[in-house]
Design an enzyme around this catalytic site. Structure first.
Site, PDB file in Angstrom:
ATOM      1  N   CYS A 292       0.881  -1.153   0.103  1.00 35.57           N
ATOM      2  CA  CYS A 292       0.213   0.128   0.100  1.00 35.57           C
ATOM      3  C   CYS A 292       0.764   1.234   0.174  1.00 35.57           C
ATOM      4  CB  CYS A 292      -0.940   0.044   1.272  1.00 35.57           C
ATOM      5  SG  CYS A 292      -0.337  -0.324   2.863  1.00 35.57           S
ATOM      6  N   THR A 293       1.975   1.248   0.705  1.00 35.91           N
ATOM      7  CA  THR A 293       2.820   2.381   0.853  1.00 35.91           C
ATOM      8  C   THR A 293       3.568   2.614  -0.622  1.00 35.91           C
ATOM      9  OG1 THR A 293       3.108   2.073   3.268  1.00 35.91           O
ATOM     10  CG2 THR A 293       4.610   3.603   2.093  1.00 35.91           C
ATOM     11  N   ARG A 337       6.914  -4.333  17.915  1.00 37.44           N
ATOM     12  CA  ARG A 337       5.291  -4.547  17.357  1.00 37.44           C
ATOM     13  C   ARG A 337       4.850  -5.252  18.648  1.00 37.44           C
ATOM     14  NH1 ARG A 337       5.253  -5.837  11.083  1.00 37.44           N
ATOM     15  NH2 ARG A 337       6.982  -4.131  10.426  1.00 37.44           N
ATOM     16  N   THR A 350      10.077  -0.162   7.013  1.00 40.74           N
ATOM     17  CA  THR A 350       9.134  -0.368   5.865  1.00 40.74           C
ATOM     18  C   THR A 350      10.299  -0.777   4.754  1.00 40.74           C
ATOM     19  OG1 THR A 350       7.691   0.549   4.271  1.00 40.74           O
ATOM     20  CG2 THR A 350       9.370   2.019   5.658  1.00 40.74           C
ATOM     21  N   ASN A 458      -4.867   3.043   3.337  1.00 36.76           N
ATOM     22  CA  ASN A 458      -3.990   1.980   3.067  1.00 36.76           C
ATOM     23  C   ASN A 458      -4.708   0.626   2.956  1.00 36.76           C
ATOM     24  OD1 ASN A 458      -4.041   2.819   6.192  1.00 36.76           O
ATOM     25  ND2 ASN A 458      -4.075   0.689   6.247  1.00 36.76           N
TER      26      ASN A 458
END
Length: 482
Positions: A292-293, A337, A350, A458
């Site tokens: 998505c990014t 996380r 990322t 996203n």
């Protein structure tokens, strides 16, 4: 007395405008369901929208192009379109209205103008419908199902025929899956009907049967048993990421192509609108729709690279939390996380900075990247800090991006925001993967450094990119006028 007359005129105008909008809604519905012609307004979907939505979209369109985009003109143009014999199409009524009012329009007759603008449709060869199977039914899978079913029309493009899941299947589980499709805490209720057929292990979506197939391995499925052939398998499980693993889908009877809804290894990673034409669907069987990014930043980076040149840059994505994170503090395989997603901003990595180079090789090694997961369930923001080869200004970069959002190969990918009040919840439900915040852009005094703010849904925006790529792979892209 004059104030009263003025007020009465305002009331009469509002009544006429709403009446025209009602006709607008009827014509776009007739075009869609009778002729498979989808109407959009500067990329914004107008099917199943109410009167207030349509009026608001016209006001936004007029502000965007700085010309009057009147509902009365739109209706007149739609009437002319409805009188034509056109193939299955996707037409932007905003662009047509804008061009009708442009200085170089030599047509006084609406019908003649529309005939001239859409005359290339006569050369369109047509399309053959494509069976589609969703392998997995999570966040992206359900959004894909919603969009595919709501845009089925006459069924001459993509046909959702089956969904493959793991685990036991009975009526109770089937009903749970139906419920998750009907209602969504982020995206609201599905604008359609969903019921179950327990006897045949199927969901009945908008009156159409979609088989729910239980399988532990991709190669175990025989799709032909369900009347499915030559199908595109859209894998949204995230379990299979490389060419060898994804090739297992092709061993299933009735499957012909595979599309991964995640970054992939040893396969083409595609950002539709940027590099999809580099791979021929006749010779390529397995594709990745990247992340998505990557889909959010790559169209913008292409514009900047092509227009100004990029020396180097850094991407910071402020990303909604995802299923991969913990709801409460617990063990996790990755650093940070494991902390509660709804309570913390979490720094993580990322790969989008490196992934961009797969679509834009000129940027290889030029971008660093990092991510911060934040306590919102959806709606993300990419911040691009770019050093340029050529100078620009605030008005210069805004003019460049506005042009690309209005015309060219990236109109589906880039939405240009004019709002000074834009926040993350405002962009939820936006089909464009890149929303350029024109009011937030910063340009250095020397014009060689840019900081761009790119919003993206996203989930929803990415799902539309997946569908655009799926249509290209399946060779069911309609005649378009954007």
């Amino acid at each position: 007395m004059s104030r009263k007359i003025s007020y009465e005129k305002e009331l009469a105008f509002q009544a006429d405008r709403r009446k025209a909008t009602t006709e607008f809604i009827k014509i776009i519905s007739d075009l869609w369901y009778d002729k498979s012609i989808e109407i959009v307004l500067f990329k914004n979907q107008v099917i199943d929208r109410n009167v207030s939505d349509i009026i608001h979209l016209h006001e936004y369109a007029g502000e965007f192009v700085q010309k009057p985009i009147s509902i009365f003109d739109s209706v007149e143009l739609l009437r002319a379109i409805n009188d034509l014999k056109l193939p299955p199409s996707k037409l932007d009524i905003g662009k047509l209205t804008y061009e009708y009012h442009s200085d170089d329009n030599n047509f006084n007759n609406v019908k003649a103008f529309v005939v001239e603008k859409l005359r290339s449709a006569a050369d369109y060869d047509g399309i053959k419908p494509k069976d589609v199977v969703l392998y997995g039914f999570g966040r992206i899978g359900r959004l894909l199902a919603r969009e595919l079913m709501s845009k089925t029309g006459k069924g001459n493009q993509m046909r959702l025929r089956a969904i493959v899941v793991r685990g036991t299947m009975d009526e109770a589980v089937l009903e749970k899956r139906a419920s998750l499709l009907r209602t969504d805490s982020v995206h609201g209720n599905f604008m359609g009907t969903v019921s179950i057929d327990g006897k045949n292990n199927a969901l009945i979506i908008n009156g159409t049967t979609v088989h729910i197939i239980n399988a532990n391995q991709p190669e175990d499925v025989d799709y032909t048993q369900y009347g499915i052939s030559d199908a595109l398998i859209i894998d949204n499980t995230g379990a299979f990421r490389d060419k060898k693993a994804l090739s297992r889908h092709l061993k299933a009877k009735g499957a012909s192509k595979v599309l991964l809804t995640a970054p992939g290894k040893e396969i083409p990673n595609i950002v539709h609108g940027v590099n999809h034409l580099e791979h021929d669907p006749d010779t390529t069987q397995i594709y990745s729709a990247a992340s998505c990014t990557t889909n959010a930043i790559t169209p913008i980076l292409k514009v900047v690279e092509d227009s100004l040149g990029i020396r180097k840059g850094h991407l910071e994505t402020i990303h909604a939390y995802t299923n991969d994170q913990n709801l409460v503090d617990n063990m996790h395989g990755k650093y940070r996380r494991g902390r509660a997603a709804g309570l913390n901003m979490v720094i993580t990595e990322t790969g989008a900075g490196q992934a961009v180079a797969k679509a834009l090789p000129a940027l290889k090694g030029k971008l660093s990247s990092n991510a911060i997961r934040v306590p919102v369930p959806n709606g993300s923001l990419a911040i691009l800090n770019l050093d340029l080869k050529n100078k620009t200004s605030l008005s210069g970069i805004n003019t460049i991006l506005k042009k690309y959002a209005l015309e060219g190969d990236l109109v589906e990918q880039i939405k240009y925001s004019l709002s000074k009040e834009l926040v993350s919840s405002d962009i939820v439900g936006t089909s464009a993967p890149s929303i350029y915040d024109s009011k937030a852009t910063l340009v250095s005094d020397n014009g060689k450094n840019l900081i761009l703010y790119i919003w993206y849904d996203n989930e929803y925006g990415y799902s539309h990119q997946v569908i655009r790529l799926a249509k290209y792979i399946s060779k069911v892209r309609r005649y378009t006028y954007y």
